[in-house]
Design a protein around this motif. Structure first.
Motif, mmCIF file in Angstrom:
data_model
loop_
_atom_site.group_PDB
_atom_site.id
_atom_site.type_symbol
_atom_site.label_atom_id
_atom_site.label_comp_id
_atom_site.label_asym_id
_atom_site.label_seq_id
_atom_site.Cartn_x
_atom_site.Cartn_y
_atom_site.Cartn_z
ATOM 1 N N LEU A 2 -17.948 22.082 55.162
ATOM 2 C CA LEU A 2 -18.741 21.425 53.787
ATOM 3 C C LEU A 2 -17.539 20.764 52.104
ATOM 4 O O LEU A 2 -16.963 22.473 52.158
ATOM 5 C CB LEU A 2 -19.523 22.038 52.567
ATOM 6 C CG LEU A 2 -20.830 21.417 52.099
ATOM 7 C CD1 LEU A 2 -21.809 22.197 52.710
ATOM 8 C CD2 LEU A 2 -20.487 22.022 50.764
ATOM 9 N N TRP A 4 -18.466 20.446 48.473
ATOM 10 C CA TRP A 4 -19.693 20.534 47.432
ATOM 11 C C TRP A 4 -18.268 19.628 46.123
ATOM 12 O O TRP A 4 -17.284 20.232 46.215
ATOM 13 C CB TRP A 4 -19.771 21.407 47.056
ATOM 14 C CG TRP A 4 -20.769 21.766 46.201
ATOM 15 C CD1 TRP A 4 -20.805 21.263 44.784
ATOM 16 C CD2 TRP A 4 -21.856 21.475 46.106
ATOM 17 N NE1 TRP A 4 -22.511 21.211 44.175
ATOM 18 C CE2 TRP A 4 -23.144 21.007 45.392
ATOM 19 C CE3 TRP A 4 -22.840 22.031 47.438
ATOM 20 C CZ2 TRP A 4 -24.428 21.473 45.271
ATOM 21 C CZ3 TRP A 4 -23.994 22.362 47.208
ATOM 22 C CH2 TRP A 4 -25.168 22.144 46.214
ATOM 23 N N TYR A 62 -30.604 23.929 50.850
ATOM 24 C CA TYR A 62 -29.553 25.036 51.300
ATOM 25 C C TYR A 62 -30.353 24.651 53.266
ATOM 26 O O TYR A 62 -28.975 24.962 53.874
ATOM 27 C CB TYR A 62 -30.055 26.650 50.905
ATOM 28 C CG TYR A 62 -30.022 27.213 52.819
ATOM 29 C CD1 TYR A 62 -28.869 28.036 52.690
ATOM 30 C CD2 TYR A 62 -30.688 27.699 52.940
ATOM 31 C CE1 TYR A 62 -27.691 28.765 53.449
ATOM 32 C CE2 TYR A 62 -30.239 28.607 54.052
ATOM 33 C CZ TYR A 62 -29.229 28.868 54.263
ATOM 34 O OH TYR A 62 -28.402 30.050 55.089
ATOM 35 N N LEU A 69 -24.759 21.413 59.070
ATOM 36 C CA LEU A 69 -23.696 21.947 59.162
ATOM 37 C C LEU A 69 -23.261 22.177 60.813
ATOM 38 O O LEU A 69 -22.457 22.233 61.053
ATOM 39 C CB LEU A 69 -22.945 23.315 58.305
ATOM 40 C CG LEU A 69 -22.794 22.409 56.274
ATOM 41 C CD1 LEU A 69 -23.100 23.497 55.495
ATOM 42 C CD2 LEU A 69 -20.420 22.253 56.605
ATOM 43 N N VAL A 92 -24.101 27.379 47.364
ATOM 44 C CA VAL A 92 -23.164 27.631 47.692
ATOM 45 C C VAL A 92 -22.710 29.077 48.771
ATOM 46 O O VAL A 92 -21.949 29.523 48.668
ATOM 47 C CB VAL A 92 -22.292 27.118 46.464
ATOM 48 C CG1 VAL A 92 -20.693 27.038 47.081
ATOM 49 C CG2 VAL A 92 -22.678 25.592 46.458
ATOM 50 N N LEU A 95 -24.413 29.495 51.671
ATOM 51 C CA LEU A 95 -24.176 29.161 52.648
ATOM 52 C C LEU A 95 -22.854 29.401 53.190
ATOM 53 O O LEU A 95 -22.265 29.816 54.206
ATOM 54 C CB LEU A 95 -23.787 27.759 52.706
ATOM 55 C CG LEU A 95 -24.746 26.769 52.547
ATOM 56 C CD1 LEU A 95 -24.379 25.101 51.280
ATOM 57 C CD2 LEU A 95 -25.360 26.733 53.791
ATOM 58 N N ARG A 96 -21.806 30.128 52.126
ATOM 59 C CA ARG A 96 -20.252 31.109 52.170
ATOM 60 C C ARG A 96 -20.934 32.224 53.400
ATOM 61 O O ARG A 96 -20.432 32.369 54.189
ATOM 62 C CB ARG A 96 -19.993 31.050 51.242
ATOM 63 C CG ARG A 96 -19.327 30.186 50.678
ATOM 64 C CD ARG A 96 -18.729 29.691 49.588
ATOM 65 N NE ARG A 96 -17.656 28.753 49.187
ATOM 66 C CZ ARG A 96 -17.320 28.590 47.615
ATOM 67 N NH1 ARG A 96 -18.032 29.714 46.591
ATOM 68 N NH2 ARG A 96 -16.642 27.453 47.744
ATOM 69 N N HIS A 100 -20.088 29.758 56.619
ATOM 70 C CA HIS A 100 -19.809 27.981 56.640
ATOM 71 C C HIS A 100 -18.788 28.137 56.056
ATOM 72 O O HIS A 100 -18.559 29.325 54.820
ATOM 73 C CB HIS A 100 -20.944 26.851 56.202
ATOM 74 C CG HIS A 100 -22.097 27.066 56.745
ATOM 75 N ND1 HIS A 100 -21.979 26.774 58.325
ATOM 76 C CD2 HIS A 100 -23.433 27.886 56.656
ATOM 77 C CE1 HIS A 100 -23.540 26.643 58.817
ATOM 78 N NE2 HIS A 100 -24.173 27.149 57.933
ATOM 79 N N VAL A 102 -17.041 26.161 52.832
ATOM 80 C CA VAL A 102 -17.100 25.722 51.240
ATOM 81 C C VAL A 102 -16.610 25.434 51.140
ATOM 82 O O VAL A 102 -16.029 26.235 50.389
ATOM 83 C CB VAL A 102 -18.980 25.771 51.218
ATOM 84 C CG1 VAL A 102 -19.366 24.979 49.675
ATOM 85 C CG2 VAL A 102 -20.260 25.721 51.956
ATOM 86 N N ARG A 103 -16.019 24.147 50.075
ATOM 87 C CA ARG A 103 -15.032 23.704 49.695
ATOM 88 C C ARG A 103 -15.306 23.283 48.437
ATOM 89 O O ARG A 103 -15.890 22.261 48.437
ATOM 90 C CB ARG A 103 -13.196 23.252 50.317
ATOM 91 C CG ARG A 103 -13.344 23.556 51.675
ATOM 92 C CD ARG A 103 -12.868 24.967 51.736
ATOM 93 N NE ARG A 103 -11.931 25.123 52.587
ATOM 94 C CZ ARG A 103 -11.055 24.801 53.799
ATOM 95 N NH1 ARG A 103 -9.449 24.241 52.683
ATOM 96 N NH2 ARG A 103 -10.349 25.291 54.489
ATOM 97 N N HIS A 104 -15.085 23.817 46.913
ATOM 98 C CA HIS A 104 -15.670 23.061 45.825
ATOM 99 C C HIS A 104 -15.005 23.010 45.225
ATOM 100 O O HIS A 104 -13.694 23.627 44.979
ATOM 101 C CB HIS A 104 -16.667 24.745 45.252
ATOM 102 C CG HIS A 104 -17.409 24.334 43.871
ATOM 103 N ND1 HIS A 104 -16.181 24.359 43.177
ATOM 104 C CD2 HIS A 104 -18.330 23.723 43.662
ATOM 105 C CE1 HIS A 104 -17.351 24.061 41.889
ATOM 106 N NE2 HIS A 104 -18.621 24.229 42.443
#
Length: 199
Positions: A2, A4, A62, A69, A92, A95-96, A100, A102-104
């Motif tokens: 993901l 973000w 969420y 995902l 976020v 989710l992590r 998952h 997740v790149r922000h």
């Protein structure tokens, strides 16, 4: 994975999200604003505030992203301003925690740059986005904090270059950008028109 894309209102999140989607086969844009607009439409006008303050919005975002995902094989792209650290952790962070990737990214620019972008978007004659302008200083200050890294300065970058920077950092390979100036401009206008809100 993901991606973000955070940033102030008018920071280029939506344009960048759709640029990545265009050049990354199998990717999808999931916009949490749609959840917020739906919740607002269910409420009387006197009860409408910032939809991010509604626990139902944070839970729904969420849950929808978690579902996507788990079931969608491509990259999920989320363009959404999110500056409250507690809300950030609720979505976020959670989710992590659930495994998952997740790149922000916070898309930042000088205040004057963002104000110019805000005033350029939309149709001539429409009211100015006073909500976005009123939140600008808070957004820029909050998003500069380490919690909201990775920071990308966009003042002197085109949308395709911002997309390339994000993809490079995330280890993704975008197809080459073959748009000329005119096609790029028309594409941006089209995306902007599709995201004008009238309520």
């Amino acid at each position: 994975m993901l991606l973000w894309l955070n940033g102030p209102f008018g920071g280029g999140k939506t344009q960048t999200a759709y640029e990545i989607r265009r050049r990354l086969p199998g990717s999808v844009v999931c916009d949490p604003e749609h959840v917020g607009f739906g919740l607002h439409r269910m409420l009387p006008g006197t009860l409408r505030g910032d939809f991010q303050d509604l626990p139902a919005w944070r839970r729904s975002v969420y849950e929808m992203l978690d579902l996507t995902l788990h079931r969608h094989e491509g990259t999920v792209i989320v363009p959404m301003t999110l500056v409250d650290s507690g809300y950030f952790e609720e979505i976020v962070g959670r989710l992590r925690e659930n495994g998952h990737d997740v790149r922000h990214f916070a898309l930042l620019a000088e205040r004057e740059t963002v104000l110019r972008r805000l005033r350029e978007r939309g149709l001539p004659g429409l009211k100015r986005d006073t909500f976005a302008e009123g939140r600008l200083d808070d957004c820029l200050e909050s998003l500069a904090r380490p919690l909201f890294a990775e920071h990308i300065r966009t003042d002197r970058l085109t949308v395709p270059r911002v997309a390339d920077t994000i993809a490079g950092s995330a280890g993704l390979r975008l197809t080459p950008n073959r748009d000329g100036r005119l096609r790029h401009r028309l594409r941006r206008v089209g995306i902007g028109l599709r995201h004008i809100r009238f309520d």
